[in-house]
Design a protein around this motif. Structure first.
Motif, PDB file in Angstrom:
ATOM      1  N   TRP A 105      64.822  55.786 -31.221  1.00  0.00           N
ATOM      2  CA  TRP A 105      64.393  56.773 -30.223  1.00  0.00           C
ATOM      3  C   TRP A 105      64.691  56.307 -28.803  1.00  0.00           C
ATOM      4  N   LYS A 106      64.257  55.114 -28.456  1.00  0.00           N
ATOM      5  CA  LYS A 106      64.370  54.650 -27.073  1.00  0.00           C
ATOM      6  C   LYS A 106      65.752  54.112 -26.730  1.00  0.00           C
ATOM      7  N   ASP A 107      66.283  53.264 -27.582  1.00  0.00           N
ATOM      8  CA  ASP A 107      67.511  52.553 -27.227  1.00  0.00           C
ATOM      9  C   ASP A 107      68.781  53.249 -27.723  1.00  0.00           C
ATOM     10  N   ALA A 108      68.681  53.960 -28.877  1.00  0.00           N
ATOM     11  CA  ALA A 108      69.848  54.699 -29.365  1.00  0.00           C
ATOM     12  C   ALA A 108      69.838  56.147 -28.883  1.00  0.00           C
ATOM     13  N   GLY A 109      68.767  56.553 -28.245  1.00  0.00           N
ATOM     14  CA  GLY A 109      68.723  57.865 -27.611  1.00  0.00           C
ATOM     15  C   GLY A 109      68.579  59.044 -28.548  1.00  0.00           C
ATOM     16  N   ASP A 110      67.993  58.850 -29.741  1.00  0.00           N
ATOM     17  CA  ASP A 110      67.770  59.966 -30.654  1.00  0.00           C
ATOM     18  C   ASP A 110      66.476  60.659 -30.254  1.00  0.00           C
ATOM     19  N   ARG A 111      66.575  61.533 -29.270  1.00  0.00           N
ATOM     20  CA  ARG A 111      65.392  62.106 -28.640  1.00  0.00           C
ATOM     21  C   ARG A 111      64.620  63.066 -29.537  1.00  0.00           C
ATOM     22  N   ALA A 112      65.240  63.526 -30.631  1.00  0.00           N
ATOM     23  CA  ALA A 112      64.533  64.402 -31.565  1.00  0.00           C
ATOM     24  C   ALA A 112      63.344  63.696 -32.200  1.00  0.00           C
ATOM     25  N   LEU A 113      63.347  62.367 -32.171  1.00  0.00           N
ATOM     26  CA  LEU A 113      62.229  61.609 -32.752  1.00  0.00           C
ATOM     27  C   LEU A 113      60.934  61.779 -31.965  1.00  0.00           C
ATOM     28  N   SER A 114      61.006  62.234 -30.718  1.00  0.00           N
ATOM     29  CA  SER A 114      59.781  62.464 -29.941  1.00  0.00           C
ATOM     30  C   SER A 114      58.849  63.420 -30.674  1.00  0.00           C
ATOM     31  N   ALA A 115      59.402  64.531 -31.149  1.00  0.00           N
ATOM     32  CA  ALA A 115      58.588  65.530 -31.846  1.00  0.00           C
ATOM     33  C   ALA A 115      58.071  64.984 -33.173  1.00  0.00           C
ATOM     34  N   THR A 116      58.903  64.214 -33.869  1.00  0.00           N
ATOM     35  CA  THR A 116      58.494  63.632 -35.148  1.00  0.00           C
ATOM     36  C   THR A 116      57.340  62.653 -34.952  1.00  0.00           C
ATOM     37  N   MET A 117      57.456  61.786 -33.957  1.00  0.00           N
ATOM     38  CA  MET A 117      56.395  60.824 -33.678  1.00  0.00           C
ATOM     39  C   MET A 117      55.117  61.537 -33.263  1.00  0.00           C
ATOM     40  N   ALA A 118      55.240  62.581 -32.462  1.00  0.00           N
ATOM     41  CA  ALA A 118      54.061  63.329 -32.012  1.00  0.00           C
ATOM     42  C   ALA A 118      53.334  63.974 -33.182  1.00  0.00           C
ATOM     43  N   ARG A 119      54.075  64.502 -34.156  1.00  0.00           N
ATOM     44  CA  ARG A 119      53.432  65.103 -35.333  1.00  0.00           C
ATOM     45  C   ARG A 119      52.676  64.057 -36.144  1.00  0.00           C
ATOM     46  N   ILE A 120      53.199  62.848 -36.190  1.00  0.00           N
ATOM     47  CA  ILE A 120      52.516  61.762 -36.903  1.00  0.00           C
ATOM     48  C   ILE A 120      51.267  61.319 -36.141  1.00  0.00           C
ATOM     49  N   ALA A 160      55.739  66.226 -26.131  1.00  0.00           N
ATOM     50  CA  ALA A 160      55.745  66.607 -27.545  1.00  0.00           C
ATOM     51  C   ALA A 160      54.334  66.614 -28.118  1.00  0.00           C
ATOM     52  N   LEU A 161      53.512  65.640 -27.736  1.00  0.00           N
ATOM     53  CA  LEU A 161      52.141  65.584 -28.240  1.00  0.00           C
ATOM     54  C   LEU A 161      51.293  66.718 -27.652  1.00  0.00           C
ATOM     55  N   ALA A 162      51.495  67.022 -26.380  1.00  0.00           N
ATOM     56  CA  ALA A 162      50.773  68.130 -25.752  1.00  0.00           C
ATOM     57  C   ALA A 162      51.080  69.431 -26.478  1.00  0.00           C
ATOM     58  N   HIS A 163      52.350  69.616 -26.849  1.00  0.00           N
ATOM     59  CA  HIS A 163      52.753  70.811 -27.600  1.00  0.00           C
ATOM     60  C   HIS A 163      52.097  70.808 -28.982  1.00  0.00           C
ATOM     61  N   GLU A 164      52.070  69.661 -29.635  1.00  0.00           N
ATOM     62  CA  GLU A 164      51.518  69.553 -30.984  1.00  0.00           C
ATOM     63  C   GLU A 164      50.017  69.846 -30.992  1.00  0.00           C
ATOM     64  N   LEU A 165      49.300  69.380 -29.968  1.00  0.00           N
ATOM     65  CA  LEU A 165      47.850  69.546 -29.905  1.00  0.00           C
ATOM     66  C   LEU A 165      47.426  70.769 -29.096  1.00  0.00           C
ATOM     67  N   ASP A 166      48.401  71.462 -28.514  1.00  0.00           N
ATOM     68  CA  ASP A 166      48.120  72.632 -27.674  1.00  0.00           C
ATOM     69  C   ASP A 166      47.180  72.258 -26.529  1.00  0.00           C
ATOM     70  N   LEU A 167      47.542  71.192 -25.811  1.00  0.00           N
ATOM     71  CA  LEU A 167      46.746  70.715 -24.685  1.00  0.00           C
ATOM     72  C   LEU A 167      47.610  70.701 -23.417  1.00  0.00           C
ATOM     73  N   PRO A 168      46.985  70.778 -22.248  1.00  0.00           N
ATOM     74  CA  PRO A 168      47.756  70.698 -21.002  1.00  0.00           C
ATOM     75  C   PRO A 168      48.282  69.295 -20.770  1.00  0.00           C
ATOM     76  N   ILE A 169      49.333  69.199 -19.975  1.00  0.00           N
ATOM     77  CA  ILE A 169      49.927  67.898 -19.666  1.00  0.00           C
ATOM     78  C   ILE A 169      50.014  67.740 -18.158  1.00  0.00           C
TER      79      ILE A 169
END
Length: 250
Positions: A105-120, A160-169
């Motif tokens: 996610w951070k070093d190889a730049g696979d930014r789609a993992l943000s949403a995956t990590m947030a769901r976990i 991504a976490l704010a979206h997952e939890l429906d909270l303000p950021i």
């Protein structure tokens, strides 16, 4: 005319995605199998932390009865009498699998993992936290890290976490001027992050009005980064600061 241009742009984006996926297919960050950024099997086999066995104060995975992380001796070594946050939880133990995910996610730049990590991470936000409708605040990347990676990983995970939890950021913290924490030991991390966070002017009013904040980061190692960020939020008038991370180092 505008709808035609929008349709053309949508088609162009879809075509680019198809070509990119054909040449560079999405692969699992852990096992490298093509298909998803984290396949179902690797997701199931992650070393999830049992909240009931974890320390209720600092989230240490096996500290429910006697914590070896936030006891008086360990806190005194960090120059503290209590953690900076009011409570903390992490989703998985930081081992080989979690390290692969974070590096991809951070070093190889696979930014789609943000949403995956947030769901976990989302199920680890305690109901007592959520009932107060807290504001999500991410730990921002340093300017050097943002330049090197091309994106602010901390801001993206928080969004991504704010979206997952429906909270303000709120993008409440300024980018710290600090070294990469991964190159430092415990004492170095504490010194590196001491008083390194300040409130961004644009978010000061929002955060002052928020009684509660969930502070988001990818990995909890010594707690020095989260402590420093929580200190800044408490100093700005936030009543409750809880911390939530993807992984926790033993």
């Amino acid at each position: 005319m505008n709808s035609l241009l929008a349709s053309i742009e949508s088609y162009r984006t879809a075509l680019v995605d198809v070509v990119s996926e054909t040449i560079w297919p999405t692969r699992c960050a852990v096992c490298d199998m093509p298909g998803e950024v984290l396949c179902d099997q690797c997701r199931r086999e992650l070393p999830y932390i049992d909240w009931w066995r974890a320390c209720p104060r600092c989230g240490s995975p096996f500290g429910a009865i006697q914590c070896c992380e936030c006891n008086d001796v360990m806190l005194a070594a960090a120059g503290r009498s209590a953690p900076g946050y009011d409570g903390c939880a992490s989703a998985v133990l930081y081992g080989d699998a979690a390290a692969r995910i974070v590096r991809t996610w951070k070093d190889a730049g696979d930014r789609a993992l943000s949403a995956t990590m947030a769901r976990i991470m989302a199920p680890y936000a305690l109901p007592t936290w959520l009932e107060k409708r807290p504001v999500i605040v991410g730990i921002p990347a340093s300017r050097a890290a943002r330049r090197a990676r091309g994106f602010d990983h901390g801001a993206e995970l928080a969004l991504a976490l704010a979206h997952e939890l429906d909270l303000p950021i709120a993008y409440a913290l300024d980018h710290p001027r600090s070294l990469d924490q991964r190159t430092l030991g415990r004492r170095g991390r504490i010194a590196n992050m001491s008083e390194r966070f300040s409130m961004s002017e644009a978010a000061q009013d929002i955060v002052r009005q928020a009684a509660s904040v969930i502070l988001v980061d990818d990995v909890h190692t010594t707690g020095s980064t989260l402590f420093a960020a929580a200190d800044a939020l408490h100093a700005a008038g936030v009543q409750n600061v809880w911390a939530l991370t993807f992984a926790r180092v033993l």
